[in-house]
Design a protein around this motif. Structure first.
Motif, PDB file in Angstrom:
ATOM      1  N   ALA A   1      56.481 -42.006 -24.853  1.00 24.17           N
ATOM      2  CA  ALA A   1      56.774 -40.575 -24.842  1.00 24.17           C
ATOM      3  C   ALA A   1      55.463 -39.836 -24.605  1.00 24.17           C
ATOM      4  CB  ALA A   1      57.399 -40.139 -26.159  1.00 24.17           C
ATOM      5  N   THR A   2      55.566 -38.646 -24.026  1.00 20.80           N
ATOM      6  CA  THR A   2      54.394 -37.813 -23.792  1.00 20.80           C
ATOM      7  C   THR A   2      54.583 -36.499 -24.530  1.00 20.80           C
ATOM      8  OG1 THR A   2      54.078 -38.799 -21.630  1.00 20.80           O
ATOM      9  CG2 THR A   2      52.928 -36.731 -22.044  1.00 20.80           C
ATOM     10  N   VAL A   3      53.560 -36.119 -25.287  1.00 17.18           N
ATOM     11  CA  VAL A   3      53.573 -34.894 -26.069  1.00 17.18           C
ATOM     12  C   VAL A   3      52.409 -34.021 -25.615  1.00 17.18           C
ATOM     13  CG1 VAL A   3      53.372 -33.933 -28.405  1.00 17.18           C
ATOM     14  CG2 VAL A   3      54.597 -36.081 -28.048  1.00 17.18           C
ATOM     15  N   ALA A   4      52.681 -32.741 -25.373  1.00 18.60           N
ATOM     16  CA  ALA A   4      51.625 -31.790 -25.036  1.00 18.60           C
ATOM     17  C   ALA A   4      51.095 -31.187 -26.322  1.00 18.60           C
ATOM     18  CB  ALA A   4      52.171 -30.694 -24.135  1.00 18.60           C
ATOM     19  N   LEU A   5      49.783 -31.251 -26.507  1.00 17.89           N
ATOM     20  CA  LEU A   5      49.126 -30.589 -27.625  1.00 17.89           C
ATOM     21  C   LEU A   5      48.606 -29.266 -27.081  1.00 17.89           C
ATOM     22  CD1 LEU A   5      47.174 -33.611 -29.134  1.00 17.89           C
ATOM     23  CD2 LEU A   5      49.441 -32.755 -29.748  1.00 17.89           C
ATOM     24  N   CYS A   6      49.107 -28.171 -27.623  1.00 16.91           N
ATOM     25  CA  CYS A   6      48.840 -26.842 -27.071  1.00 16.91           C
ATOM     26  C   CYS A   6      47.926 -26.028 -27.972  1.00 16.91           C
ATOM     27  CB  CYS A   6      50.159 -26.094 -26.872  1.00 16.91           C
ATOM     28  SG  CYS A   6      51.340 -26.990 -25.837  1.00 16.91           S
ATOM     29  N   ARG A   7      47.134 -25.190 -27.338  1.00 14.41           N
ATOM     30  CA  ARG A   7      46.201 -24.337 -28.068  1.00 14.41           C
ATOM     31  C   ARG A   7      46.960 -23.287 -28.874  1.00 14.41           C
ATOM     32  NH1 ARG A   7      40.844 -23.398 -25.251  1.00 14.41           N
ATOM     33  NH2 ARG A   7      41.194 -21.324 -26.087  1.00 14.41           N
ATOM     34  N   CYS A   8      46.340 -22.848 -29.952  1.00 12.74           N
ATOM     35  CA  CYS A   8      46.984 -21.852 -30.814  1.00 12.74           C
ATOM     36  C   CYS A   8      46.830 -20.436 -30.267  1.00 12.74           C
ATOM     37  CB  CYS A   8      46.433 -21.937 -32.235  1.00 12.74           C
ATOM     38  SG  CYS A   8      44.666 -21.636 -32.350  1.00 12.74           S
TER      39      CYS A   8
ATOM     40  N   LEU B   1      50.080 -34.326 -36.551  1.00 14.19           N
ATOM     41  CA  LEU B   1      49.858 -33.670 -37.844  1.00 14.19           C
ATOM     42  C   LEU B   1      48.479 -33.024 -37.907  1.00 14.19           C
ATOM     43  CD1 LEU B   1      51.442 -36.255 -40.303  1.00 14.19           C
ATOM     44  CD2 LEU B   1      52.363 -34.038 -39.618  1.00 14.19           C
ATOM     45  N   ARG B   2      47.454 -33.729 -37.408  1.00 14.48           N
ATOM     46  CA  ARG B   2      46.095 -33.170 -37.388  1.00 14.48           C
ATOM     47  C   ARG B   2      46.057 -31.915 -36.517  1.00 14.48           C
ATOM     48  NH1 ARG B   2      44.675 -38.581 -37.136  1.00 14.48           N
ATOM     49  NH2 ARG B   2      44.415 -38.487 -34.880  1.00 14.48           N
ATOM     50  N   TRP B   3      46.706 -31.978 -35.344  1.00 15.40           N
ATOM     51  CA  TRP B   3      46.722 -30.848 -34.425  1.00 15.40           C
ATOM     52  C   TRP B   3      47.382 -29.631 -35.078  1.00 15.40           C
ATOM     53  CZ3 TRP B   3      43.960 -30.305 -30.226  1.00 15.40           C
ATOM     54  CH2 TRP B   3      44.251 -29.278 -29.349  1.00 15.40           C
ATOM     55  N   GLU B   4      48.522 -29.853 -35.721  1.00 15.03           N
ATOM     56  CA  GLU B   4      49.211 -28.761 -36.427  1.00 15.03           C
ATOM     57  C   GLU B   4      48.328 -28.205 -37.540  1.00 15.03           C
ATOM     58  OE1 GLU B   4      52.898 -30.569 -37.737  1.00 15.03           O
ATOM     59  OE2 GLU B   4      53.999 -29.371 -36.277  1.00 15.03           O
ATOM     60  N   GLY B   5      47.628 -29.090 -38.245  1.00 17.77           N
ATOM     61  CA  GLY B   5      46.755 -28.663 -39.336  1.00 17.77           C
ATOM     62  C   GLY B   5      45.624 -27.764 -38.873  1.00 17.77           C
ATOM     63  N   LEU B   6      45.246 -27.900 -37.617  1.00 15.49           N
ATOM     64  CA  LEU B   6      44.193 -27.062 -37.040  1.00 15.49           C
ATOM     65  C   LEU B   6      44.755 -25.793 -36.395  1.00 15.49           C
ATOM     66  CD1 LEU B   6      42.060 -29.918 -35.461  1.00 15.49           C
ATOM     67  CD2 LEU B   6      41.480 -28.529 -37.462  1.00 15.49           C
ATOM     68  N   GLY B   7      46.075 -25.616 -36.489  1.00 14.90           N
ATOM     69  CA  GLY B   7      46.705 -24.401 -35.981  1.00 14.90           C
ATOM     70  C   GLY B   7      47.329 -24.528 -34.610  1.00 14.90           C
ATOM     71  N   GLY B   8      47.237 -25.694 -34.005  1.00 14.40           N
ATOM     72  CA  GLY B   8      47.818 -25.886 -32.674  1.00 14.40           C
ATOM     73  C   GLY B   8      49.320 -26.104 -32.735  1.00 14.40           C
ATOM     74  N   THR B   9      49.932 -26.034 -31.576  1.00 18.96           N
ATOM     75  CA  THR B   9      51.359 -26.327 -31.457  1.00 18.96           C
ATOM     76  C   THR B   9      51.522 -27.522 -30.531  1.00 18.96           C
ATOM     77  OG1 THR B   9      51.646 -24.822 -29.581  1.00 18.96           O
ATOM     78  CG2 THR B   9      51.985 -23.903 -31.792  1.00 18.96           C
TER      79      THR B   9
ATOM     80  N   GLY C   1      47.582 -19.042 -27.250  1.00 21.47           N
ATOM     81  CA  GLY C   1      48.271 -18.778 -26.000  1.00 21.47           C
ATOM     82  C   GLY C   1      49.154 -19.911 -25.525  1.00 21.47           C
ATOM     83  N   GLY C   2      49.054 -21.054 -26.144  1.00 21.48           N
ATOM     84  CA  GLY C   2      49.948 -22.152 -25.813  1.00 21.48           C
ATOM     85  C   GLY C   2      49.539 -23.011 -24.634  1.00 21.48           C
ATOM     86  N   GLU C   3      48.332 -22.805 -24.102  1.00 14.61           N
ATOM     87  CA  GLU C   3      47.846 -23.631 -22.994  1.00 14.61           C
ATOM     88  C   GLU C   3      47.733 -25.088 -23.437  1.00 14.61           C
ATOM     89  OE1 GLU C   3      43.709 -24.165 -20.457  1.00 14.61           O
ATOM     90  OE2 GLU C   3      44.055 -22.327 -21.591  1.00 14.61           O
ATOM     91  N   VAL C   4      48.149 -26.011 -22.569  1.00 13.41           N
ATOM     92  CA  VAL C   4      48.067 -27.437 -22.897  1.00 13.41           C
ATOM     93  C   VAL C   4      46.592 -27.841 -22.925  1.00 13.41           C
ATOM     94  CG1 VAL C   4      48.655 -29.776 -22.172  1.00 13.41           C
ATOM     95  CG2 VAL C   4      50.329 -27.940 -21.918  1.00 13.41           C
ATOM     96  N   ALA C   5      46.152 -28.335 -24.072  1.00 16.02           N
ATOM     97  CA  ALA C   5      44.776 -28.778 -24.239  1.00 16.02           C
ATOM     98  C   ALA C   5      44.646 -30.277 -23.989  1.00 16.02           C
ATOM     99  CB  ALA C   5      44.279 -28.444 -25.645  1.00 16.02           C
ATOM    100  N   GLU C   6      45.719 -31.005 -24.309  1.00  9.54           N
ATOM    101  CA  GLU C   6      45.689 -32.467 -24.186  1.00  9.54           C
ATOM    102  C   GLU C   6      47.110 -32.989 -24.108  1.00  9.54           C
ATOM    103  OE1 GLU C   6      43.997 -36.241 -26.786  1.00  9.54           O
ATOM    104  OE2 GLU C   6      43.231 -34.243 -27.183  1.00  9.54           O
ATOM    105  N   ARG C   7      47.267 -34.108 -23.439  1.00 11.51           N
ATOM    106  CA  ARG C   7      48.561 -34.807 -23.410  1.00 11.51           C
ATOM    107  C   ARG C   7      48.389 -36.110 -24.178  1.00 11.51           C
ATOM    108  NH1 ARG C   7      52.073 -32.890 -19.008  1.00 11.51           N
ATOM    109  NH2 ARG C   7      50.914 -31.216 -18.011  1.00 11.51           N
TER     110      ARG C   7
END
Length: 72
Positions: free
Chosen positions: A38-45, A19-27, A47-53
């Motif tokens: 489970a593993t979730v990729a947190l992607c930059r807003c 939720l925090r990541w989405e609130g900052l504009g990330g996907t 270009g979609g590059e994975v910033a964190e897993r």
């Protein structure tokens, strides 16, 4: 007669970190769901590059990831 409760079930809420990541504009996207994690990729807003897993191990969060993976 047996009553079905499947439609009464509420979806699990997203984890606070997602939720925090989405609130900052990330996907995000679910990369994998296994036994108890489970593993979730947190992607930059930009270009979609994975910033964190993010690794989820709390049962409710893993349940959320399972549901989210089905809808991707």
């Amino acid at each position: 007669m047996t009553e079905s409760r499947g439609s009464d079930r509420r979806p699990a809420p997203p984890p606070p970190a997602v939720l925090r990541w989405e609130g900052l504009g990330g996907t995000w996207r679910v990369l994998s769901v296994g036994e108890g994690s489970a593993t979730v990729a947190l992607c930059r807003c930009d270009g979609g590059e994975v910033a964190e897993r993010l690794t989820l191990t709390e049962p409710l969060e893993v349940s959320w990831a399972e549901e989210a993976a089905r809808s991707q």
